[in-house]
Enzyme design. Structure first.
Site, mmCIF file in Angstrom:
data_model
loop_
_atom_site.group_PDB
_atom_site.id
_atom_site.type_symbol
_atom_site.label_atom_id
_atom_site.label_comp_id
_atom_site.label_asym_id
_atom_site.label_seq_id
_atom_site.Cartn_x
_atom_site.Cartn_y
_atom_site.Cartn_z
ATOM 1 N N CYS A 163 0.832 -1.274 0.006
ATOM 2 C CA CYS A 163 -0.012 0.145 0.051
ATOM 3 C C CYS A 163 0.801 1.184 -0.108
ATOM 4 O O CYS A 163 1.778 1.702 0.924
ATOM 5 C CB CYS A 163 -0.850 -0.055 1.284
ATOM 6 S SG CYS A 163 -1.897 1.563 1.573
ATOM 7 N N CYS B 11 -1.077 3.080 -6.669
ATOM 8 C CA CYS B 11 -2.207 2.440 -5.501
ATOM 9 C C CYS B 11 -2.393 1.027 -6.027
ATOM 10 O O CYS B 11 -2.378 0.675 -7.334
ATOM 11 C CB CYS B 11 -3.204 3.027 -5.484
ATOM 12 S SG CYS B 11 -4.569 2.286 -4.583
#
Length: 266
Positions: A79, A194
């Site tokens: 992440c 992302c």
């Protein structure tokens, strides 16, 4: 050195939601002998709405328990938002643990671009992070880098991978700012900053006003994790070792089915 199944510690994969499954998919290919624990902080998702101090504290507190409960070989922070915010603090607080992070793939994008126009499609948190600006300063000063912070795309990707229908107009509204024309040149690389976004890469390709290279960091993250995980001769994948943990404690049916599709017990 010959190892037994009992000696193999698992690899812990952490994400705010299900985006890290893109990294898990690649890591499994490179580390077939390891068990995987996938941790989704769905109770905190999406991270974009959090104030930085509160989110950092949440991540550090979560890892205090995760490391105690599962004693992994390595932790992969799949992440960008979590790692660019808390990566240094995790390494400082838990010096005996190896953390493999996820950062926007700005360096390879700068090396690969021909037009010199690169866009970074990220969450608002990753866009505003000093870490991201430092990457541009270090590796991409010769490029024009546009940072595009999408408020909605991570949530849309979660819905899409669960089988929900997302309108082309809604997706296009999020990715349109990535495409720049300047002095006869066009954006030729979009960094997917992302881990949720690669799930929608085919949609992005279909809607893009012209072809670009959508840069997915998943394989590079997995390769780095493999470098950090020792190979043990004769080791085999431990039975029933792959499972998913949700911080909400209550993933919905579609999510549990998705996890099963990735070979994880929810």
């Amino acid at each position: 050195m010959t190892g037994t199944r009992n000696e193999l510690k698992p690899v812990l994969m952490f994400d705010s939601g299900i985006g890290g499954l893109t990294v898990l998919r690649e890591a499994r290919v490179l580390m077939p002998e390891r068990g995987f624990i996938y941790v989704a902080d769905d109770a905190g998702f999406p991270y974009g709405g959090w104030e930085e101090p509160a989110l950092k504290e949440r991540i550090l507190t979560l890892f205090e328990k995760l490391l105690k409960d599962y004693d992994p070989e390595v932790c992969v922070i799949a992440c960008n938002t979590a790692f660019t915010l808390a990566g240094a603090d995790l390494r400082e607080k838990f010096p005996d643990m190896t953390f493999v992070g996820t950062v926007p793939a700005i360096k390879p994008a700068a090396e690969r671009t021909r037009s010199g126009l690169v866009s970074v499609l990220a969450t608002p948190g990753t866009v505003k992070r000093a870490y991201t600006r430092d990457l541009i300063q270090s590796f991409a000063t010769q490029c024009h880098v546009r940072l595009v912070g999408s408020e909605n795309l991570a949530r849309m990707a979660e819905a899409y991978i669960r089988g929900e229908t997302i309108s082309d107009e809604a997706v296009m509204a999020e990715i349109a700012p990535c495409f720049i024309e300047k002095d006869g040149r066009k954006t030729d690389i979009v960094v997917l900053a992302c881990t949720h976004y690669p799930f929608m890469a085919n949609v992005f390709r279909r809607l893009a006003p012209w072809p670009v290279d959508w840069l997915d960091p998943a394989e590079a993250i997995a390769r780095q994790a493999r470098r950090k995980v020792p190979l043990i001769d004769g080791a085999e994948h431990p039975d029933n070792s792959d499972f998913a943990v949700f911080t909400s404690g209550n993933p919905d049916f579609a999510t549990r089915r998705l996890m099963q599709g990735f070979g994880l017990r929810a």
